[in-house]
Design a protein around this motif. Structure first.
Motif: not given
Lengths: 388, 354, 309
Positions: C204, C6, A142-147, C223, C219, A138-140, C199-201, A154
């Motif tokens: 994904a 986190l 930051y948004a594409s990895l689950n924090p 959050n 997922e 993906f592009q972003d 969200r992209e994640f 991951l």
């Protein structure tokens, strides 16, 4: 653009020509997209029950991707390139059309006006198998990895979902992937927030690679990155492709980046493919007035090559209400030069093969010549003075 | 052209500007020794990656730094007066009147509840003594100047009714409505599509021509800078690392960072198997290396780089923050002055030659 | 900074926040007292049910000692008319208040999260229906309904086998509080889910072949903890106050059991003569509520993703 580069006269007569939609599927075709349509319905009314219109994000796109090649898709915002990628990946449901990946039909939905037949979808199990073979970056970053997930979780998620339940085995795989994308293997227990944008994008690439896919959709993979990091990631993508024999669908708005990575390039405008050709042909000798203007608009990092450009008039029309006939006719410089032929507004051009092996969706593609371009440049925009 | 430059008066001269932010995690030296010079009617391109301090420099010039940020030292001379010493009310008069600014995302800098015409009219009347009707007429006139078709109707529309390119035109109209001497454009086309970017750049060129204003163009896009700029300053980690006229910077870059940047971008019509890369990442602003901030990524790093290099004159009108010899070769042993000595010398150089 | 999740970062931030730590200690003490209250009272050899007629005047029942009968044996005084020990009442009352507010909060969270996730993830008709349901519940005049239905519904609860008296009244309070409380949280959760699933994640993960359960639980849910936690710490003190208010209005617990609310309600009659009756439970309540609120604010700051990079 066209002034500074000699037209490519060395067009090879190799099978570089894209297989036509109607033609037989070449044996080396990995992905085949037929007449793909994605409309986002605009709903209104009290409970959002009535359909008041549709954004025609992708409106009848056909192409195929050969095994081992990188097909670039360029276009400006609203042209539908990102939507196209997501529909192919079945992250968004298609409105109609057919996508076939490595012999497996993902979906085949009849278009409106076609004879009625039952839409075909790949079963969940079949789809799961396909997903193993078809990944996305993906592009972003930051948004594409689950924090909330560590790098190990991951990157290991895909293998886990696909049945690699042994933790040790998975960890070994993750370490291997991290090494491949140039990350420190000891970072496996770290979390995304501890990484820079470029490193995160590497994690995203490692995640995509973990399933050993043959095909990766790269959706603007470097446009969120800093200039000095972009080249690192582009080189990585190039190396991985050579090393693993990957096939890319590379979606981006940056023409220089697309040129660097792609073997063939498709140009999209308002939900349509307007031109498709080998990368050298399309950049040296664009055969659609929009491509010509797009290439002309890119500022080059060289103060000696400050050029006069074709400045397109007006904004990109809304994909909810695209112009009739050729969608580009409202901004087309060639149409102005030809005295506004009526055909442009009444008849929708189809992507057709030109003699040069390029495909263009312009009724008057043959009229594009260096002279025509030069005169379009001369007649557009205010004059720019030379260097002091 | 380099020979004629020294004599020219600067419209804006920034000397050794330092703007620091006291964050919970420590002091961030966002801008730490920036010296720039903008000639009247000319365009200075300020290039750098995110976090290099280019936007903070612009906000410092406008004196729009808010807590926890603070301009720690330096001087900003605009048209003969030091902006950092002006009382706030005089500064307010300069801001928007003599120096205007446009931003990357016009939607956030336009007020969504007022029409575009009203917002321009307000900007006009704030700095002049026009009646309401005159201001409204001037607003429409400005919208016409920036190439907005059907300007009268557009003046009555709200920002959300316009496309991104149109909004940026409105921002430019607003910024130019007071005939500023200097326009600071912070990534003005980054959010726009390439065909729209071409329109806006063309517009800026035409307006620059007509109004004779200077532009400080902040961007990460080396193409846009090459297209627009007379002079170029390259920033890295809060410092200017190289400054000269555009041709020199692109043809004969001296600083390894500039060289690396120019070599790393893919260029149309010049396909290569591999792109050159700058290894590593931008240093963490909370944990900057000692000495040269670029040394860890630099292919030419040498022992002397543990001393912070000053901006050194490498050719007439061309300064670079690097210990390499002016021709780009390794410096002779013992040739490099001590850091403190060099810093002092370079400061004077900077003032004399941007 | 090596490999800290986190959660560890958030905990480290909270540790640095002195106000949060003080509040946390206070709350732990409160809960310990709530659990151990009867034991403490036993050590003091007293309970809120023990009458001390010797400590009050025979005429009118006013405590004999000053400030509501404060003495060495009864450091916070005794009740007007019965001579019951105020400290013992506090110890026992805190327990009931905490049980009601904590259980009601838990139920609110469970209802709100489940319904919020369902609404956010299903979208479409289900979402529409749940949305209207929430609107409907929020449109009810809460106090009026709680008061008017109290008699009928407590009776119904006893018929269902809940022990008569305060047990069913407490259950009633818990039920109405959670019934009227969940829509607020459900709305928050729904909004979060709506944005998270785009969200992209999440995409994904879908592209990876993950199933719906994995998407929801691995997922999306992790959050959601931050907003849920913050909401819970702000809801709990609300419910403590609400219980007090309802007890004050007579819907809550009946004597001889006491809660913070009933103590406050009783104190009003004597506030001119014995202000400590109002002051003592009032202070205890304020400290509890403020601690929760401050902790909630600190949590919100600590969980703010803007600070986590």
């Amino acid at each position: 653009m066209t002034e500074t580069r000699a037209p490519n006269t060395l067009t090879p007569s190799s099978p570089a020509v894209a297989p036509g939609v109607a033609g037989a599927v070449a044996p080396d075709t990995l992905l085949r997209v037929d007449n793909l349509v994605k409309h986002f319905e605009i709903r209104g009314g009290l409970l959002g029950m009535s359909r008041v219109g549709a954004v025609k994000a992708v409106d009848g796109v056909s192409f195929s991707v050969r095994r081992g090649e990188a097909l670039g898709l360029v276009g400006e915002s609203g042209c539908g390139k990102t939507t196209l990628g997501k529909v192919i990946l079945r992250l968004l449901p298609a409105t109609s059309g057919r996508v076939e990946m490595d012999g497996q039909v993902l979906f085949d939905i009849p278009a409106r006006g076609e004879p009625r037949r039952r839409p075909v979808y790949a079963s969940n199990e079949a789809m799961k198998k396909v997903r193993q073979n078809m990944q996305v970056v993906f592009q972003d970053p930051y948004a594409s990895l689950n924090p909330r997930m560590s790098v190990g979780e991951l990157v290991g998620e895909g293998p886990l979902v696909h049945g690699m339940t042994d933790k040790k085995e998975r960890e070994a795989l993750v370490r291997d992937m991290l090494g491949r994308v140039g990350l420190n293997q000891s970072h496996i227990h770290r979390y995304p927030h501890e990484f820079s944008g470029g490193q995160r994008q590497r994690i995203g690439i490692a995640r995509a690679l973990a399933l050993h896919p043959a095909f990766i959709v790269c959706d603007e993979p470097v446009s969120a990155l800093d200039v000095s990091i972009q080249s690192q990631v582009l080189n990585l993508l190039n190396d991985l492709q050579a090393e693993l024999g990957l096939t890319y669908l590379f979606i981006a708005h940056n023409l220089a980046v697309v040129e660097h990575i792609s073997d063939r390039v498709g140009v999209m405008y308002l939900g349509k493919l307007v031109e498709m050709a080998n990368v050298d042909d399309i950049y040296a000798n664009p055969r659609h007035p929009y491509t010509v203007a797009l290439l002309s608009a890119v500022p080059e990092p060289d103060p000696h090559r400050r050029k006069k450009r074709i400045i397109l008039k007006g904004d990109i029309p809304s994909p909810a209400n695209p112009p009739s006939g050729c969608r580009f006719h409202t901004r087309c410089w060639l149409r102005e030069q030809l005295g506004r032929p009526e055909r442009c507004t009444t008849e929708e051009p189809v992507l057709r093969a030109l003699g040069s092996g390029q495909e263009s969706a312009c009724h008057f593609a043959e009229e594009i010549s260096p002279e025509a371009v030069a005169s379009a440049v001369a007649s557009s925009g205010p004059t720019v003075t030379a260097e002091p | 052209m380099a020979t004629t430059r020294g004599a020219q008066e600067a419209l804006l001269e920034v000397v050794d500007l330092r703007t620091h932010f006291a964050t919970a995690d420590g002091l961030v030296r966002a801008v730490d020794g920036v010296s720039l010079r903008i000639r009247p009617g000319k365009t200075l391109g300020v290039v750098g990656e995110s976090g290099c301090g280019k936007s903070i420099t612009a906000l410092s010039i406008m004196r729009l730094i808010e807590r926890p940020g603070r301009i720690v030292s330096g001087s900003i001379t605009f048209d003969g007066q030091d902006l950092l010493r002006l009382p706030e009310d005089e500064m307010r008069n300069i801001r928007g009147n003599e120096i205007s600014m446009i931003f990357q995302e016009p939607m956030t800098s336009l007020n969504p509840v007022y029409t575009c015409g009203d917002q321009i009219a307000e900007a006009v009347s704030r700095h002049g003594s026009l009646t309401q009707r005159e201001a409204a007429a001037r607003a429409v006139e400005m919208l016409e100047q920036v190439g907005i078709p059907d300007a009268k109707r557009r003046a009555g529309e709200h920002p959300h009714q316009l496309s991104g390119g149109m909004r940026q035109r409105v921002m430019i109209a607003m910024a130019l409505s007071t005939n500023p001497q200097l326009l600071i454009a912070d990534e003005p086309t980054t959010a726009l599509d390439v065909t729209i970017q071409a329109q806006i750049l063309e517009l800026m060129k035409a307006l620059r021509e007509r109004n004779g204003m200077a532009i400080m163009l902040i961007t990460h896009d080396l193409g846009v800078v090459a297209e627009m700029s007379d002079d170029v300053s390259v920033m890295y980690a809060g410092k200017v690392v190289e400054s000269s006229d555009a041709i020199t910077v692109y043809d004969r870059p001296h600083h390894p960072y500039t060289k690396g940047l120019l070599a790393s971008i893919p260029r149309m019509g010049a396909r290569r198997e591999r792109l050159d890369v700058i290894k590593g990442v931008v240093p963490n602003p909370l944990n900057l290396p000692s000495g040269c901030l670029f040394k860890r990524r630099c292919p030419y790093a040498m022992p002397i780089c543990d001393n912070a290099p000053p901006l050194r004159l490498v050719a007439e009108g061309h300064v670079s923050r690097c210990w390499l010899a002016p021709d780009g070769g390794r410096p002779e042993l013992g040739e490099a002055p001590s850091a403190a000595e060099a810093e002092a010398a370079a400061l004077t150089l900077t003032v004399a030659n941007p | 900074m090596v490999g800290r999740s986190l959660r560890e970062i958030i905990w480290a931030r909270l540790r640095r926040d002195r106000v949060a730590m003080i509040c946390l200690v206070i709350l732990v003490v409160y809960y310990l007292i709530g659990i151990l209250g009867p034991v403490v009272a036993g050590i003091l050899n007293d309970s809120p049910y023990t009458l001390h007629p010797d400590l009050i005047s025979e005429m009118g029942g006013k405590p004999i000692a000053a400030y509501g009968g404060i003495s060495a044996a009864h450091p916070l005084g005794v009740e007007w008319g019965t001579g019951r020990d105020i400290l013992a009442q506090l110890l026992f009352g805190l327990r009931i208040s905490l049980v009601i507010s904590t259980v009601a909060t838990l139920m609110t969270v469970v209802l709100g999260v489940v319904i919020g996730i369902v609404a956010g993830y299903s979208r479409g008709v289900t979402d529409n229906f749940l949305g209207r349901l929430m609107d409907l519940i929020l449109a009810f005049p809460f106090l009026l309904i709680v008061m008017s239905l109290s008699g009928v519904l407590t009776q119904r609860l006893t018929q269902l086998g809940v022990p008569e008296g305060n047990a069913s009244r407490i259950l009633y309070l818990i039920l109405v509080m959670s019934f009227f409380g969940w829509p607020y949280l459900a709305r928050i959760v729904r909004g979060q889910v709506l944005s998270l699933r785009e969200r992209e994640f999440v995409e994904a993960s879908v592209a990876m072949g993950a199933g719906r359960r994995r998407i929801l639980f691995s997922e999306i849910l992790p959050n959601l903890w931050a907003p849920i936690l913050v909401y819970a710490t702000l809801t709990l003190p609300n419910y403590i106050g609400l219980e007090a208010a309802l007890s004050f209005l007579g819907v809550g617990v009946l004597p001889p059991d006491v809660t913070f609310g009933s103590m406050l309600a009783n104190s009003v009659t004597y506030v001119n003569v014995v202000p400590t009756y109002l002051f003592i439970p009032g202070t205890a309540l304020v400290i509890l509520v403020v601690s929760f609120n401050l902790l909630g604010d600190s949590l919100r700051d600590a969980l703010d993703p803007k600070g986590v990079h």
